[in-house]
Design a protein around this motif. Structure first.
Motif: not given
Length: 360
Positions: A235-247
């Motif tokens: 869900g959203f929590k892990n998706k946010s981790y992914e986005v954070m890893a990119y930026v």
């Protein structure tokens, strides 16, 4: 009849965890199975369960330690000798190792991990992908990790192997785009399997956030069947981790992961850290409340409106940001800040009402 009935899925690491849950999903959909793992009786018992529960027609068990030299080639040769066509390859087998790279970890275990997580996975992919392309049909699922896109102190070599798996898989996604063969990377967060025990990381903070392997496997299975290049379950929590890893800056990510991978504090130390955070938090809250009251009293109506809006925005932002970093302790601090802020605003509103009554 299910269109997948009669096809064959080969799953490594199927004796437990995510691999076992994936094997169940294939069995439920009518696939024949090839289960690959080290020499023990777990896979044999699992095969009997699948035959009994799902009516699986053909189950082939290959006892092989994929951390050994040329193990992947031997598995492939056995499959060819049996005349089995592998329609789906799942490279799930993998291990981790916890500790400071320079001083804590053992090279022989690291070498074995690199061989299993990288070399065998690559060779298995190469051997079976060649046959899939010849038929112009097939699917491959490679188990990567959320750690594959972020630096991870204390599990540096493991994260490095998973970074290879993810990059390798996404490169093949492009190479295969004009074919009917697809490849998918599964990037789960920490999952409730025996992984952390085997990696000597069972007492790390990240084990407080473990995800259900059933959920992870289902997300990976669905993405594989849909031909998606990658999937981040949770869900959203892990998706946010992914986005954070990119930026986010790599130094920031490394610091965050170092904290997540650190050992859990003793209960007394944890209590002391929370008490300290409370003390600091109340000090900040009192100062912020006083400043808010004074500033609020000495401004016009328009400025007060702006002040209310900015205070709310800052409070909300502070709450969102800090709560994700310091969890329970910071949540307490933010609540104290918000309570003090509200009291200060009520006090200022009351004083304003009194002033208006006097003027009237």
């Amino acid at each position: 009849m299910n269109p997948e009935t009669g096809k064959t899925a080969l799953i490594t690491g199927a004796s437990s965890g995510i691999g076992q849950e994936l094997a169940k999903l294939f069995a439920q959909d009518g696939y024949n199975l090839v289960l690959v793992g080290r020499s023990d009786d777990k896979l044999d018992r699992l095969g009997e369960v699948f035959k009994s529960n799902y009516g699986t027609q053909q189950i082939t068990v290959i006892h092989k330690d994929l951390a050994q030299e040329d193990a992947a080639q031997d598995v492939y040769d056995q499959i060819k000798a049996k005349g089995i066509i592998v329609n789906v390859l799942v490279n799930d087998a993998g291990v981790g190792l916890y500790g400071l790279f320079a001083t804590d970890t053992d090279w022989e275990r690291e070498k074995s991990m690199i061989h299993l997580n990288v070399l065998s996975l690559t060779q298995m992919t190469k051997l079976f992908l060649y046959d899939m392309l010849a038929r112009n049909e097939g699917k491959i699922l490679n188990l990567a990790s959320l750690l594959s896109i972020t630096p991870t102190p204390l599990m540096a070599v493991y994260a490095g192997t998973k970074a290879y798996v993810y990059n390798f898989t996404q490169s093949l996604v492009n190479e295969l785009k004009d074919t009917n063969v697809t490849i998918t990377a599964l990037l789960p967060n920490a999952t409730d399997t025996d992984f952390f025990n085997k990696a000597d990381a069972e007492n790390t903070k990240v084990t407080d956030e473990l995800q259900d392997p059933v959920m992870v496997a289902k997300a990976g299975y669905d993405a594989l069947m849909a031909g998606k290049p990658k999937i981040v379950p949770g869900g959203f929590k892990n998706k946010s981790y992914e986005v954070m890893a990119y930026v986010a800056p790599q130094e920031t990510l490394a610091a965050l992961m170092r904290d997540k991978m650190s050992q859990k504090p003793d209960p007394e130390e944890k209590e002391a850290s929370i008490s300290l955070a409370w003390g600091i938090g109340f000090g900040i809250a009192v100062i912020a409340g006083i400043a808010l009251t004074i500033g609020y009293k000495n401004t016009s109506d328009f400025q007060r409106a702006r002040y209310r809006y900015k205070a709310k925005s800052i409070g909300d932002s502070l709450s969102d940001t800090l709560s994700s970093v310091l969890n329970t302790a910071v949540s307490s601090v933010v609540e104290a800040y918000q309570t003090t802020k509200e009291k200060a605003q009520k006090l200022a509103d009351k004083e304003q009402e009194v002033q208006e009554e006097v003027v009237a």
